[in-house]
Design a protein around this motif. Sequence first.
Motif, short mmCIF file in Angstrom:
data_model
loop_
_atom_site.label_atom_id
_atom_site.label_comp_id
_atom_site.label_asym_id
_atom_site.label_seq_id
_atom_site.Cartn_x
_atom_site.Cartn_y
_atom_site.Cartn_z
N LEU A 86 -52.36 -17.74 1.23
CA LEU A 86 -51.48 -18.77 1.69
C LEU A 86 -51.05 -19.82 0.74
N ILE A 87 -52.11 -20.15 -0.11
CA ILE A 87 -52.25 -21.26 -1.18
C ILE A 87 -51.54 -20.55 -2.37
N TYR A 88 -50.36 -21.15 -2.83
CA TYR A 88 -49.71 -20.93 -4.08
C TYR A 88 -50.01 -21.55 -5.19
N LYS A 89 -50.50 -23.07 -4.96
CA LYS A 89 -50.48 -23.93 -6.26
C LYS A 89 -51.35 -24.89 -5.87
N LEU A 90 -52.37 -25.37 -6.74
CA LEU A 90 -53.09 -26.38 -6.78
C LEU A 90 -52.81 -27.31 -8.02
N PRO A 100 -42.07 -17.42 -2.97
CA PRO A 100 -41.71 -16.04 -2.19
C PRO A 100 -42.56 -16.00 -0.72
N PRO A 101 -41.75 -14.99 0.16
CA PRO A 101 -42.40 -15.02 1.34
C PRO A 101 -43.96 -14.38 1.37
N TRP A 102 -44.67 -14.79 2.27
CA TRP A 102 -46.05 -14.19 2.45
C TRP A 102 -45.85 -12.52 2.78
N SER A 103 -47.12 -11.78 2.21
CA SER A 103 -47.20 -10.50 2.53
C SER A 103 -48.52 -10.23 2.80
N TYR A 104 -48.90 -8.88 3.20
CA TYR A 104 -50.12 -8.26 3.19
C TYR A 104 -50.95 -8.23 1.82
N ASP A 105 -50.01 -8.36 0.66
CA ASP A 105 -50.28 -8.12 -0.64
C ASP A 105 -51.13 -9.45 -1.04
N ASN A 106 -50.67 -10.43 -0.52
CA ASN A 106 -51.53 -11.88 -0.65
C ASN A 106 -52.93 -11.84 -0.28
N LEU A 107 -53.41 -11.04 0.52
CA LEU A 107 -54.85 -11.04 1.12
C LEU A 107 -55.81 -10.71 -0.05
N GLU A 108 -56.75 -11.72 0.06
CA GLU A 108 -58.23 -11.46 -0.80
C GLU A 108 -58.76 -10.20 -0.36
N GLU A 109 -59.71 -9.60 -1.19
CA GLU A 109 -60.24 -8.26 -0.65
C GLU A 109 -61.29 -8.50 0.78
#
Length: 280
Positions: free
Chosen positions: A207-211, A262-271
Motif C-alpha cells: 500500500l505504500i507507494y512513496k516515502l 495506480p490502483p492497488w492489485s494483488y501484484d503489489n503483495l510482498e512474497e
Amino acid sequence: MNINAEVTPEARDFLMSLLAKQAVPGMTVRVYMENGGTQKAETCLAFCPPGEESSKDFRKEFGDLILYFDAASVPYLQDMQIGLDEEDGLQTPTIKAPNSKKLAKQPKTFVLSEDCPALKVPSGESVTLKQGASVLITQALGGSFTVNHQGNLYRLSPEVTRKLGFQSDAIVFEPPEDGKISDQQCWDAMRLVYDPEIPVNVVGLGLIYKLDIDQDKHFVFVEMTLTSAGCGMGAIIAGDVKDKLLQVPNVKDGKVDVVFDPPWSYDNLEEEARLELGLI
C-alpha cells in the motif's frame, strides 16, 4: 488476571524499613514496567502514597508489605522476584523479571471493563462498545485490536487497548547517532500498521507507494493507497501510518496522502504477505 511474584524476606524487611522512614503514613510501593515487551524493558519500584494507586492496579500483600502492580505491566511482571543484594555494607533491592522483554500473549476473549470508543469495520462508523460486553479478538497487531462483538467487527485503537490494560507490540527505536531520520526505521514503523481485516501490514500489502524524507525540516511524506477505493477505514489507516512515523526518532511532523493511481492489485503483495494469505 493475577500476578505471580515473590519478595524475599530480606527484601521485604528492607522495603518495610524504607517505608517506615517516610513522612507519609500508609505509604506503599508501586511496581510497573517501562517499555515492556522490548529490549529496553525496565522494571521500576516507586513510593505510592495512599490514594495515588490506580483503581486498576493489582494489590498483593507480602506479610505486612503491600505492593501495587500496574495492570498494564502485569504480563511482563509475571514470575518476578524482588531480592536484596548486599556489598560493602550497602543494601540494594534486586529485581528479576524473566518475562519483561517477552511480547505478552493477549487473551482470545475478554469482557470490556468500561465503555470503549470503537470503529465498525469496514465502514469506519464510530460506535461505543458498552462496559460488560464480551468481545473476541480476531486480530491484535500494531497495537490496535480488531474484535468481534455479536457478529460485527470493530477496531479498538492503541490508546483504548492500553487503557484496557493491554500492551502494544510497538518497536522502541534507537536514535541514530548522526541525528538524522532513518529511512529503515520509517519503513519498520509503517510495518506496525495493519489492515483491520487482514493480518498483513501496509508495507507487506504493497500500500505504500512513496516515502520522502526532508532531513532539514525533520519531515516525512508518504503516498499510499488502499486495497479498495470504497474502504471506510482509509482515513484511519492513513492516520495510523502518520502516528507510527511520528514515533521514529528525529521526525517532528509528517503528511500521508491517499491516492488511487495506480490502483492497488494483488501484484503489489510482498512474497511474505502472499504466504500469509495462502496465495502461494
